[in-house]
Motif scaffolding. Sequence first.
Motif, mmCIF file in Angstrom:
data_model
loop_
_atom_site.group_PDB
_atom_site.id
_atom_site.type_symbol
_atom_site.label_atom_id
_atom_site.label_comp_id
_atom_site.label_asym_id
_atom_site.label_seq_id
_atom_site.Cartn_x
_atom_site.Cartn_y
_atom_site.Cartn_z
ATOM 1 N N TRP A 1 0.473 7.973 -8.865
ATOM 2 C CA TRP A 1 1.466 8.693 -8.058
ATOM 3 C C TRP A 1 2.829 8.556 -8.727
ATOM 4 O O TRP A 1 3.121 7.542 -9.377
ATOM 5 N N VAL A 2 3.652 9.571 -8.562
ATOM 6 C CA VAL A 2 5.036 9.519 -9.053
ATOM 7 C C VAL A 2 5.940 10.041 -7.939
ATOM 8 O O VAL A 2 5.753 11.161 -7.438
ATOM 9 N N PHE A 3 6.919 9.224 -7.559
ATOM 10 C CA PHE A 3 7.870 9.590 -6.503
ATOM 11 C C PHE A 3 9.264 9.684 -7.116
ATOM 12 O O PHE A 3 9.686 8.786 -7.854
ATOM 13 N N ARG A 4 9.934 10.760 -6.810
ATOM 14 C CA ARG A 4 11.290 10.980 -7.309
ATOM 15 C C ARG A 4 12.257 10.988 -6.124
ATOM 16 O O ARG A 4 12.045 11.709 -5.148
ATOM 17 N N GLY B 1 7.007 7.660 -17.697
ATOM 18 C CA GLY B 1 7.386 9.062 -17.654
ATOM 19 C C GLY B 1 7.534 9.724 -19.000
ATOM 20 O O GLY B 1 8.139 10.794 -19.114
ATOM 21 N N LEU B 2 6.981 9.111 -20.046
ATOM 22 C CA LEU B 2 7.063 9.696 -21.380
ATOM 23 C C LEU B 2 5.852 10.581 -21.648
ATOM 24 O O LEU B 2 4.763 10.330 -21.124
ATOM 25 N N PRO B 3 5.981 11.594 -22.489
ATOM 26 C CA PRO B 3 4.858 12.484 -22.783
ATOM 27 C C PRO B 3 3.875 11.850 -23.761
ATOM 28 O O PRO B 3 4.177 10.831 -24.400
ATOM 29 N N PHE B 4 2.731 12.472 -23.895
ATOM 30 C CA PHE B 4 1.659 11.959 -24.756
ATOM 31 C C PHE B 4 2.120 11.778 -26.193
ATOM 32 O O PHE B 4 1.687 10.852 -26.876
ATOM 33 N N HIS B 5 2.997 12.654 -26.662
ATOM 34 C CA HIS B 5 3.406 12.625 -28.067
ATOM 35 C C HIS B 5 4.551 11.652 -28.340
ATOM 36 O O HIS B 5 5.019 11.550 -29.484
ATOM 37 N N LEU C 1 9.611 1.077 -11.725
ATOM 38 C CA LEU C 1 10.852 1.684 -11.265
ATOM 39 C C LEU C 1 11.752 1.960 -12.461
ATOM 40 O O LEU C 1 12.029 1.067 -13.266
ATOM 41 N N SER C 2 12.199 3.211 -12.573
ATOM 42 C CA SER C 2 13.019 3.623 -13.719
ATOM 43 C C SER C 2 14.371 2.930 -13.701
ATOM 44 O O SER C 2 14.840 2.464 -12.650
ATOM 45 N N PRO C 3 15.034 2.861 -14.858
ATOM 46 C CA PRO C 3 16.343 2.182 -14.922
ATOM 47 C C PRO C 3 17.376 2.778 -13.981
ATOM 48 O O PRO C 3 18.228 2.047 -13.455
ATOM 49 N N ASP C 4 17.311 4.114 -13.747
ATOM 50 C CA ASP C 4 18.285 4.737 -12.846
ATOM 51 C C ASP C 4 17.846 4.697 -11.387
ATOM 52 O O ASP C 4 18.580 5.149 -10.490
ATOM 53 N N GLY C 5 16.651 4.172 -11.109
ATOM 54 C CA GLY C 5 16.173 4.039 -9.741
ATOM 55 C C GLY C 5 15.711 5.328 -9.105
ATOM 56 O O GLY C 5 15.397 5.345 -7.911
ATOM 57 N N LEU C 6 15.606 6.409 -9.875
ATOM 58 C CA LEU C 6 15.254 7.711 -9.303
ATOM 59 C C LEU C 6 13.784 8.080 -9.482
ATOM 60 O O LEU C 6 13.349 9.125 -8.986
ATOM 61 N N ARG C 7 13.030 7.255 -10.146
ATOM 62 C CA ARG C 7 11.605 7.544 -10.365
ATOM 63 C C ARG C 7 10.793 6.272 -10.136
ATOM 64 O O ARG C 7 11.100 5.222 -10.708
ATOM 65 N N LEU C 8 9.777 6.373 -9.291
ATOM 66 C CA LEU C 8 8.884 5.259 -9.022
ATOM 67 C C LEU C 8 7.458 5.723 -9.293
ATOM 68 O O LEU C 8 6.938 6.613 -8.603
ATOM 69 N N ALA C 9 6.821 5.148 -10.296
ATOM 70 C CA ALA C 9 5.453 5.513 -10.661
ATOM 71 C C ALA C 9 4.511 4.399 -10.245
ATOM 72 O O ALA C 9 4.858 3.208 -10.307
ATOM 73 N N VAL C 10 3.299 4.770 -9.819
ATOM 74 C CA VAL C 10 2.323 3.798 -9.328
ATOM 75 C C VAL C 10 0.957 4.093 -9.931
ATOM 76 O O VAL C 10 0.524 5.251 -9.984
ATOM 77 N N LEU C 11 0.293 3.049 -10.387
ATOM 78 C CA LEU C 11 -1.110 3.092 -10.794
ATOM 79 C C LEU C 11 -1.870 2.127 -9.896
ATOM 80 O O LEU C 11 -1.508 0.960 -9.781
ATOM 81 N N ALA C 12 -2.933 2.617 -9.250
ATOM 82 C CA ALA C 12 -3.812 1.758 -8.460
ATOM 83 C C ALA C 12 -5.215 1.877 -9.038
ATOM 84 O O ALA C 12 -5.713 2.998 -9.230
#
Length: 375
Positions: A238-241, A318-322, A359-370
């Motif tokens: 999940w990714v929450f912005r 949040g980085l792309p595959f490449h 949690l991203s450095p700017d606090g605007l993105r929270l990604a979760v892996l379960a």
Amino acid sequence: MNDEANHLMTGSGSEPAYISRDEALQHAMAGDIAPLRELGSNLASRYAAAARAARIHGDDLSYLRRLLATTPGRDSVALLLKLLGDQEAAGGSMALELRLMATILAQHQSAADLDRTIFADAPEDHWLSELRRCLFHELLLRGVDPDAFPALRPGSGTHPLAWLPDRRRALETEPDFTRHSVNGSSSGVKSGLPERGRLDPPTPRPTGASPLRNSVTVDEHDLIVTAAEDNWGYAEAWVFRADRPITPAQVPALLPTLPMECVSDLGAAHRFEIAARPVGDIWSLLFATASMGGLYNSGQYGAWGRLQAWRSLAGLCGLPFHASADEVERLAEQYTWFHFRADSAFFHQDGDDYGIAALSPDGLRLAVLAATDTD
């Protein structure tokens, strides 16, 4: 069709007899089914016997390969390579076998003996080149200096493993490997939470739902779950912005309120454990998941497990595959990392399931892996 393929084996003696497929066709067209019944019975019996023999021979060859791989010395390695070459020439499947042999060799053989094994003449698409690539990363993660053994260093090329750093990075701390012997393997992902860094929110927790909504893209999801997908029972991402920055101190109370399957049935007093962890601990958890596998899978072993751990780390950031490994490492060091578990239906109480929040450095993105080791 060649002459051998045009004949069917019949007879139950040690010296089988044959009839042509044309003869079998003539029997069928004439309504003479009795010979075909005997033919089918004999063929089925011989097929079952051949399949049993093939399994026995395969088990014996597997034991011999493990015996050679676990017996220190250059002669053992040389004979193992010959057997692997014979298997490849016979059309056997090699991909996962080479990954397994690489991790066993890295555990039981000296880097000096492996370095003296001839890899230099193997073309890029040869199985020896794949083995060398896997060995290089297996040894690298075990602390071997790659400059001391130049014969083991693979070329660059377009191979997926060529993406990986050719040095062990600072965040690759304490990689845990499957342990192998001639008789089998043992492993176990250490997914329990440490006492250090615990941030468990007090109970009862508020039961209100967070207004944040999951906005993960297909590409983000697939990258985040790389370490667990096909290695563990099931994983979700999940990714929450957020419109306003989330602080690290808010994350422990926020996670149970998010619209995620892994906490969907979590009650106000149910156990929810969480700890802040350095990125190296998160990498180690991802690496163990990918390299060791779980109840249903033996994992990808060290080299490919390393690649999958980095891929999941990239997705969580949040980085792309490449993106390059340097980019992943630089951003991962700036993220705030959490490890959590809960008494929910998603998290089974077998000691292996876990959740990771980034949690991203700017606090605007929270990604979760379960990830759960059940399906």
